[in-house]
Write an enzyme that holds these catalytic residues in place. Structure first.
Site, PDB file in Angstrom:
ATOM      1  N   GLN A   1       0.806  -1.220   0.000  1.00 27.87           N
ATOM      2  CA  GLN A   1       0.000   0.000   0.000  1.00 27.87           C
ATOM      3  C   GLN A   1       0.842   1.275   0.000  1.00 27.87           C
ATOM      4  OE1 GLN A   1      -2.733  -1.675   3.305  1.00 27.87           O
ATOM      5  NE2 GLN A   1      -4.082  -0.403   2.082  1.00 27.87           N
TER       6      GLN A   1
ATOM      7  N   ARG B   1       3.847   0.008  13.015  1.00 30.17           N
ATOM      8  CA  ARG B   1       3.504  -1.300  12.448  1.00 30.17           C
ATOM      9  C   ARG B   1       3.628  -1.229  10.929  1.00 30.17           C
ATOM     10  NH1 ARG B   1      -2.147  -3.908  10.998  1.00 30.17           N
ATOM     11  NH2 ARG B   1      -1.267  -5.798  10.142  1.00 30.17           N
TER      12      ARG B   1
ATOM     13  N   HIS C   1       1.089  -9.247   4.618  1.00 29.65           N
ATOM     14  CA  HIS C   1      -0.078  -8.384   4.440  1.00 29.65           C
ATOM     15  C   HIS C   1      -0.480  -8.464   2.965  1.00 29.65           C
ATOM     16  CE1 HIS C   1      -2.296  -4.792   6.389  1.00 29.65           C
ATOM     17  NE2 HIS C   1      -2.871  -4.974   5.208  1.00 29.65           N
TER      18      HIS C   1
ATOM     19  N   ASN D   1      -1.836 -10.705   8.406  1.00 28.08           N
ATOM     20  CA  ASN D   1      -2.857  -9.692   8.522  1.00 28.08           C
ATOM     21  C   ASN D   1      -4.159 -10.230   7.926  1.00 28.08           C
ATOM     22  OD1 ASN D   1      -3.655  -6.751   8.968  1.00 28.08           O
ATOM     23  ND2 ASN D   1      -4.269  -7.071   6.837  1.00 28.08           N
ATOM     24  N   GLU D   2      -5.195 -10.360   8.762  1.00 26.45           N
ATOM     25  CA  GLU D   2      -6.557 -10.617   8.313  1.00 26.45           C
ATOM     26  C   GLU D   2      -6.734 -11.813   7.376  1.00 26.45           C
ATOM     27  OE1 GLU D   2      -7.988  -6.881   6.775  1.00 26.45           O
ATOM     28  OE2 GLU D   2      -8.036  -5.975   8.763  1.00 26.45           O
TER      29      GLU D   2
ATOM     30  N   ASN E   1      -7.942  -6.118  14.440  1.00 20.79           N
ATOM     31  CA  ASN E   1      -8.192  -5.057  13.467  1.00 20.79           C
ATOM     32  C   ASN E   1      -9.689  -4.840  13.451  1.00 20.79           C
ATOM     33  OD1 ASN E   1      -5.501  -5.169  12.795  1.00 20.79           O
ATOM     34  ND2 ASN E   1      -5.822  -5.778  10.662  1.00 20.79           N
TER      35      ASN E   1
ATOM     36  N   TYR F   1     -13.005  -1.837  12.575  1.00 22.63           N
ATOM     37  CA  TYR F   1     -13.366  -0.541  12.003  1.00 22.63           C
ATOM     38  C   TYR F   1     -14.754  -0.062  12.374  1.00 22.63           C
ATOM     39  CZ  TYR F   1      -9.074  -0.567   9.321  1.00 22.63           C
ATOM     40  OH  TYR F   1      -7.748  -0.543   8.984  1.00 22.63           O
TER      41      TYR F   1
ATOM     42  N   GLU G   1      -5.175  -2.342  14.090  1.00 18.73           N
ATOM     43  CA  GLU G   1      -5.740  -1.421  13.088  1.00 18.73           C
ATOM     44  C   GLU G   1      -7.078  -0.897  13.562  1.00 18.73           C
ATOM     45  OE1 GLU G   1      -6.260  -2.601   8.966  1.00 18.73           O
ATOM     46  OE2 GLU G   1      -4.295  -3.578   8.993  1.00 18.73           O
TER      47      GLU G   1
ATOM     48  N   TRP H   1      -5.073   3.148  11.740  1.00 17.49           N
ATOM     49  CA  TRP H   1      -4.853   2.922  10.314  1.00 17.49           C
ATOM     50  C   TRP H   1      -5.341   4.157   9.586  1.00 17.49           C
ATOM     51  CZ3 TRP H   1      -2.344  -0.715   7.568  1.00 17.49           C
ATOM     52  CH2 TRP H   1      -2.466  -0.602   6.166  1.00 17.49           C
TER      53      TRP H   1
ATOM     54  N   GLU I   1      -5.494   1.983  -1.422  1.00 17.91           N
ATOM     55  CA  GLU I   1      -6.541   1.284  -0.671  1.00 17.91           C
ATOM     56  C   GLU I   1      -7.066   0.095  -1.495  1.00 17.91           C
ATOM     57  OE1 GLU I   1      -7.403   1.027   2.318  1.00 17.91           O
ATOM     58  OE2 GLU I   1      -9.402   0.167   2.139  1.00 17.91           O
ATOM     59  N   TRP I   2      -6.151  -0.768  -1.917  1.00 19.35           N
ATOM     60  CA  TRP I   2      -6.487  -2.014  -2.615  1.00 19.35           C
ATOM     61  C   TRP I   2      -7.459  -1.781  -3.776  1.00 19.35           C
ATOM     62  CZ3 TRP I   2      -2.697  -4.888  -1.015  1.00 19.35           C
ATOM     63  CH2 TRP I   2      -2.249  -4.806   0.302  1.00 19.35           C
TER      64      TRP I   2
HETATM   65  C1  GBH Z   1      -7.948  -3.387   6.572  1.00 18.78           C
HETATM   66  O1  GBH Z   1      -8.974  -4.307   6.287  1.00 18.78           O
HETATM   67  C2  GBH Z   1      -6.661  -3.759   5.860  1.00 18.78           C
HETATM   68  O2  GBH Z   1      -5.818  -4.510   6.708  1.00 18.78           O
HETATM   69  C3  GBH Z   1      -5.914  -2.567   5.341  1.00 18.78           C
HETATM   70  O3  GBH Z   1      -4.896  -3.004   4.480  1.00 18.78           O
HETATM   71  C4  GBH Z   1      -6.867  -1.602   4.681  1.00 18.78           C
HETATM   72  O4  GBH Z   1      -6.223  -0.539   4.075  1.00 18.78           O
HETATM   73  C5  GBH Z   1      -7.816  -1.099   5.752  1.00 18.78           C
HETATM   74  O5  GBH Z   1      -8.484  -2.158   6.316  1.00 18.78           O
HETATM   75  C6  GBH Z   1      -8.875  -0.129   5.260  1.00 18.78           C
HETATM   76  O6  GBH Z   1      -9.783  -0.760   4.403  1.00 18.78           O
HETATM   77  O7  GBH Z   1     -18.274  -5.906   2.083  1.00 18.78           O
HETATM   78  O8  GBH Z   1     -17.191  -7.998   1.501  1.00 18.78           O
HETATM   79  O9  GBH Z   1     -16.271  -5.945   0.724  1.00 18.78           O
HETATM   80  C7  GBH Z   1     -10.203  -3.994   6.888  1.00 18.78           C
HETATM   81  C8  GBH Z   1     -11.143  -5.165   6.908  1.00 18.78           C
HETATM   82  C9  GBH Z   1     -12.778  -6.395   5.763  1.00 18.78           C
HETATM   83  C10 GBH Z   1     -13.003  -4.065   5.905  1.00 18.78           C
HETATM   84  C11 GBH Z   1     -13.718  -6.432   4.597  1.00 18.78           C
HETATM   85  C12 GBH Z   1     -13.952  -4.079   4.754  1.00 18.78           C
HETATM   86  C13 GBH Z   1     -15.557  -5.248   3.528  1.00 18.78           C
HETATM   87  C14 GBH Z   1     -16.108  -6.575   3.242  1.00 18.78           C
HETATM   88  N1  GBH Z   1     -12.058  -5.144   5.800  1.00 18.78           N
HETATM   89  N2  GBH Z   1     -14.671  -5.310   4.693  1.00 18.78           N
HETATM   90  S1  GBH Z   1     -17.019  -6.596   1.767  1.00 18.78           S
END
Ligand code: GBH
Length: 498
Positions: A20, A77, A123, A169-170, A309, A311, A375, A425, A432-433
């Protein structure tokens, strides 16, 4: 009573991930990862952009460390790019000294600045070579052996200075987004409009299983061959948002627990309790792989802490056919039509500090492990289309952090939850992927045209808040007493209820 504070050894800092932020995909012998490949395919990211440049952090290491120091963080991190260390990825492939040297220098610079390095091994950026060679995470024996080898190279190279390791990570995102929904690399899915290959009914569960075993194998290696000498801790970090019943009915209560079983329990139950969740097993049947007795012995207890992690919070109703959510429907709209909190730029994120506190309690009660929040963050709506001065006044993000920091303090003092770290985070706006660069999670604004960094108000808020809320005294613990799991002091029993 004195003002409530966090213990003197509480770690707070910023978080990032290699793909990222780094850019420089060809520098110093780096090999390609699945994210290089995936992000370069047409239509995979929102703005069609890739991590080729990102925040240019590979070339701006010194500048980034200086800014972290300015923020007064105690820890940073970051993740290591496997394909910088072993460009082709495998256990018989060459090791790249130049890649090792880059991270070694970063670690030294952090330590010089009095910042504790907190390192994620994986990650999401799997070396493309391993995906091509044997299917990457789908191939249990090969990927475990190669991941353990990569971990060993990292422990050897950095373990004299790194005392905090995260294996993965996740895992949920690796498995579901990469092999189920197909929205993240390698993009496999049954949805043939997305991918010509993949089976969303089986592959995510196989991948998740293999990631758990790879985590446990690397942790076992660390514990048997490194821990005594190097004295660090190792664990995994899981994504998971609080799940609350949408209304007061038994059906919604049950749905909320089912959501937690599929998002968190899938990984946390085997790792901390020694088995997959009953509900998950019932729903997936033999599509969910089983552990042999030797494997589950390796997995159970394989994390020194709970890496969290999180949100947001979802309100849950039963129904729907989203197996990845345990056939639970999520909403932010309460029965009375009001919203749970402030809406972020991403659809899936609203502010809700009460949920953060409830999740801390849920995890503490169910898993009995000290928690590292690795996070937590917020993307302000439309931040990318604002003039710079307006973007820097990121009030919604400040309120998000303020609410969650206060919740963290209450969870510590009023609820007795053991929390050891908090990492917002993210340090910088970054790639952002699949959402590309329009969604900004940084506490630092990055102007991508110039790569200039501009601290947002949230950065200074966090800097000040932790300065005021971490005890300045030296911790009064005996040296033998490290950061492992400790028995509960208040005698509460673990339970899975909300
Ligand atoms: C994190 O994931 C990541 O570790 C990080 O790299 C990223 O930048 C950050 O969050 C911000 O996004 O509705 O099926 O699309 C967060 C966990 C799990 C949050 C999936 C969003 C959406 C599921 N993510 N979720 S979906």
């Amino acid at each position: 009573m004195a003002a409530q504070k966090l213990p003197a050894d509480f770690l707070w800092g910023m978080a990032t991930a290699s793909y990222q932020i780094e850019g420089s995909p060809d520098a110093d012998g780096r090999g390609p990862s699945i994210w290089d490949t995936f992000s370069h395919l047409p239509g995979k990211t929102a703005d069609g952009l890739t991590g080729d440049v990102a925040t240019d952090s590979y070339r701006r290491r010194d500048e980034d460390v200086a800014l972290l120091k300015q923020y007064g963080v105690k820890s940073y991190r970051f993740s290591i790019s496997w394909s910088r260390i072993i460009p082709l990825g495998g256990r018989n492939d060459p090791i790249n000294e130049k890649g090792i040297r880059w991270y070694s220098k970063l670690i030294d610079e952090l330590l010089e600045a009095d910042i504790t390095p907190f390192v994620t091994l994986y990650h999401w950026d799997l070396p493309q070579g391993l995906h091509d060679r044997y299917g990457g995470w789908l191939n249990k024996a090969e990927i475990i052996a190669d991941f353990v080898n990569y971990a060993r190279v990292c422990f050897d190279a950095f373990g004299d200075r790194v005392k905090h390791w995260l294996t993965f990570n996740e895992p949920w995102c690796i498995a579901i987004l990469g092999y189920g929904r197909g929205v993240f690399a390698p993009g496999r899915s049954s949805d043939r409009s997305r991918s010509s290959e993949g089976d969303s009914k089986t592959e995510p569960w196989i991948v998740g299983h293999n990631v758990i075993l790879a985590h446990a194998s690397a942790a076992a290696l660390y514990r048997t061959e490194y821990k005594q000498r190097q004295g660090g801790v190792i664990g995994v970090t899981l994504n998971g948002d609080m799940a609350l019943p949408w209304d007061d009915t038994d059906e919604c209560r049950e749905a909320a627990q089912h959501a937690l079983d599929f998002s968190i329990g899938w990984f946390a139950d085997p790792i901390y309790l020694g088995h997959y969740p009953t509900y998950q097993r019932a729903l997936l049947g033999d599509r969910l792989p089983t552990f042999t007795p030797e494997e589950i012995a390796l997995v159970h207890g394989s994390s020194d802490f709970y890496g969290m992690n999180t949100y947001t919070t979802n309100l849950c109703k039963p129904g729907g056919d989203d197996e990845f959510q345990g056939n639970v429907q999520y909403t932010f709209t309460r029965p009375d039509g009001t919203q749970l909190g402030t809406q972020a730029h991403c659809r899936w994120l609203q502010t809700y500090p009460e949920g953060f506190r409830l999740l801390l309690n849920y995890l503490w009660n169910r898993y009995n492990m000290p928690i590292y929040v690795t996070e937590n963050g917020f993307a302000v709506k439309n931040e990318s289309s604002m003039p710079l001065e307006q973007a820097l006044k990121d009030t919604d993000r400040v309120e998000y952090f303020q609410g969650n920091c206060e919740a963290l303090l209450k969870a510590t003092h009023e609820d007795g939850v053991q929390i050891r770290a908090y990492f917002p985070w993210s340090f910088l706006d970054n790639f952002e992927w699949a959402d590309g660069y329009q969604t900004r999670f940084g506490v630092t604004y990055v102007d991508y045209a110039t790569q200039k960094r501009y601290p947002k108000e949230s950065a200074w808020f966090l800097s000040k808040w932790f300065k005021e809320h971490i005890d300045s005294q030296e911790p009064t613990k005996c040296s033998g007493e490290q950061v492992h799991s400790m028995p509960r002091a208040n005698g509460a029993t673990a339970n899975g209820r909300l």
